[in-house]
Design a protein around this motif. Structure first.
Motif, mmCIF file in Angstrom:
data_model
loop_
_atom_site.group_PDB
_atom_site.id
_atom_site.type_symbol
_atom_site.label_atom_id
_atom_site.label_comp_id
_atom_site.label_asym_id
_atom_site.label_seq_id
_atom_site.Cartn_x
_atom_site.Cartn_y
_atom_site.Cartn_z
ATOM 1 N N ALA A 1 0.814 -1.214 0.000
ATOM 2 C CA ALA A 1 0.000 0.000 0.000
ATOM 3 C C ALA A 1 0.846 1.262 0.000
ATOM 4 N N TYR A 2 1.976 1.229 0.705
ATOM 5 C CA TYR A 2 2.797 2.428 0.826
ATOM 6 C C TYR A 2 4.247 2.231 0.389
ATOM 7 N N SER A 3 4.578 1.056 -0.090
ATOM 8 C CA SER A 3 5.970 0.794 -0.441
ATOM 9 C C SER A 3 6.070 -0.243 -1.556
ATOM 10 N N ILE A 4 7.276 -0.366 -2.100
ATOM 11 C CA ILE A 4 7.612 -1.383 -3.091
ATOM 12 C C ILE A 4 8.749 -2.230 -2.516
ATOM 13 N N GLU A 5 8.539 -3.519 -2.462
ATOM 14 C CA GLU A 5 9.568 -4.465 -2.031
ATOM 15 C C GLU A 5 10.166 -5.096 -3.293
ATOM 16 N N TYR A 6 11.477 -5.316 -3.315
ATOM 17 C CA TYR A 6 12.070 -5.921 -4.508
ATOM 18 C C TYR A 6 13.219 -6.851 -4.145
ATOM 19 N N ILE A 7 13.466 -7.802 -5.050
ATOM 20 C CA ILE A 7 14.655 -8.647 -5.007
ATOM 21 C C ILE A 7 15.231 -8.679 -6.412
ATOM 22 N N GLN A 8 16.554 -8.905 -6.491
ATOM 23 C CA GLN A 8 17.201 -8.880 -7.806
ATOM 24 C C GLN A 8 18.429 -9.764 -7.812
ATOM 25 N N LEU B 1 21.836 -12.395 -2.994
ATOM 26 C CA LEU B 1 20.560 -11.840 -3.453
ATOM 27 C C LEU B 1 20.468 -10.376 -3.044
ATOM 28 N N GLU B 2 20.204 -9.499 -3.997
ATOM 29 C CA GLU B 2 20.009 -8.091 -3.668
ATOM 30 C C GLU B 2 18.537 -7.856 -3.357
ATOM 31 N N LYS B 3 18.280 -6.987 -2.403
ATOM 32 C CA LYS B 3 16.899 -6.793 -1.944
ATOM 33 C C LYS B 3 16.761 -5.411 -1.319
ATOM 34 N N GLY B 4 15.511 -4.952 -1.269
ATOM 35 C CA GLY B 4 15.279 -3.652 -0.662
ATOM 36 C C GLY B 4 13.821 -3.264 -0.674
ATOM 37 N N THR B 5 13.549 -2.098 -0.096
ATOM 38 C CA THR B 5 12.208 -1.524 -0.046
ATOM 39 C C THR B 5 12.324 -0.018 -0.208
ATOM 40 N N PHE B 6 11.442 0.558 -0.993
ATOM 41 C CA PHE B 6 11.377 2.019 -1.094
ATOM 42 C C PHE B 6 9.912 2.431 -1.079
ATOM 43 N N ASN B 7 9.643 3.641 -0.642
ATOM 44 C CA ASN B 7 8.238 4.048 -0.500
ATOM 45 C C ASN B 7 7.644 4.476 -1.838
ATOM 46 N N ARG B 8 6.323 4.479 -1.896
ATOM 47 C CA ARG B 8 5.609 4.758 -3.142
ATOM 48 C C ARG B 8 5.327 6.239 -3.352
ATOM 49 N N ALA B 9 5.786 7.088 -2.473
ATOM 50 C CA ALA B 9 5.469 8.507 -2.587
ATOM 51 C C ALA B 9 5.920 9.062 -3.934
ATOM 52 N N ASN B 10 4.977 9.591 -4.683
ATOM 53 C CA ASN B 10 5.219 10.250 -5.969
ATOM 54 C C ASN B 10 5.789 9.336 -7.058
ATOM 55 N N VAL B 11 5.695 8.014 -6.868
ATOM 56 C CA VAL B 11 6.129 7.088 -7.904
ATOM 57 C C VAL B 11 5.114 7.113 -9.053
ATOM 58 N N GLU B 12 5.595 7.348 -10.250
ATOM 59 C CA GLU B 12 4.721 7.392 -11.424
ATOM 60 C C GLU B 12 4.741 6.074 -12.189
ATOM 61 N N SER B 13 5.954 5.517 -12.417
ATOM 62 C CA SER B 13 6.061 4.289 -13.196
ATOM 63 C C SER B 13 7.237 3.454 -12.706
ATOM 64 N N LEU B 14 7.093 2.134 -12.836
ATOM 65 C CA LEU B 14 8.165 1.196 -12.548
ATOM 66 C C LEU B 14 8.464 0.400 -13.808
#
Length: 279
Positions: free
Chosen positions: A114-121, A203-216
């Motif tokens: 809802a408020y963030s994006i979680e990712y792994i790479q 494994l690379e991983k992280g989280t960033f917030n969705r504030a003002n995110v337009e596109s991924l």
């Protein structure tokens, strides 16, 4: 969280010159999980009964696993998928003590909260973000860039020595490519899903917030030529769409079948992308 009311999705995958499209897409709407997977070009002669390569099988296993999981952290899912890959290779009689024979796949996977994006790479699949002010953020790192550059340097030496045929270049580079695979999940190399117990450490991983995110933007390496940088790639995707971008790159590569204009290891790699545009 109703995903379809919060963003629009665009996907496309184009097979390159290989026997199979060793890329795959992850679209798991119920869990808000999306991704791009790039199976590594196989260096071993292994084929299963259907003729599939190790890279194809690794990519499909990862994509199917992430497409089916429900509520769990992506890092845990990555560890589980890696263990399943190891089990699949053992069942097929693959020599798992030889890193160059392992089935492997790079990927970038996201989970939208809802408020963030979680990712792994892992490997060289990339995650890029455009904000509403137009700024671009590169969330991931092309982990194999240093390995690829050494290989391209060796290719340049071979060309200088008179070898120009792409098939012969590939044959002469194969020992180096095999050595590169042995660097997977080591401090000298890069992180990639290949069933090895060390993979979770890389494994690379992280989280960033969705504030003002337009596109991924989630892309496999076949979509990036290096021209124009990451901002140029995003601009092309926004202007032309994933399908036209992929087709244009493919057409240019086919015109450069001798690999001279843009140094690379194959004429055309598979090209896969997924874009989420937030409303």
């Amino acid at each position: 969280m109703d995903s379809m009311s919060q963003w629009k999705m665009e996907t496309y995958s184009l097979q390159g010159d290989g026997e199979w499209n060793e890329d795959a897409l992850v679209v798991n709407e119920p869990a808000y999980i999306y991704g791009v997977v790039d199976g590594a070009t196989s260096l071993s002669p292994y084929r299963n009964q259907e003729g599939f390569t190790g890279g194809y099988l690794a990519a499909r296993l990862a994509a199917e696993y992430f497409s089916a999981i429900e509520q769990r952290p992506l890092e845990l899912a990555a560890i589980e998928a890696n263990e399943r890959l190891r089990e699949a290779m053992v069942a097929e009689g693959v020599d798992i003590t030889d890193s160059s024979s392992l089935w492997s796949a790079a990927y970038v996977i996201i989970k939208v909260h809802a408020y963030s994006i979680e990712y792994i790479q892992s490997g060289d699949c990339m995650l890029l973000c455009r904000y509403r002010d137009g700024s671009v953020r590169v969330l991931t790192h092309t982990q194999v860039a240093h390995i690829d550059q050494r290989t391209l340097n060796r290719m340049a030496e071979l060309r200088a020595g008179g070898v120009t045929d792409p098939v012969e270049l590939r044959r002469l580079l194969t020992p180096m490519l095999q050595d590169n695979r042995r660097k997977a999940n080591t401090l000298e190399g890069y992180g990639v899903m290949n069933g090895s117990p060390e993979f979770p450490l890389f494994l690379e991983k992280g989280t960033f917030n969705r504030a003002n995110v337009e596109s991924l933007y989630l892309i496999s390496d076949g979509l990036f030529t290096g021209a124009g940088g990451w901002e140029g790639l995003i601009a092309d995707i926004d202007r032309k769409g994933l399908q036209q971008c992929a087709n244009d790159i493919y057409a240019a590569e086919q015109e450069d079948a001798m690999l001279q204009k843009v140094p690379r290891l194959k004429i055309s790699d598979d090209k896969t992308g997924l874009v989420l545009r937030f409303i």
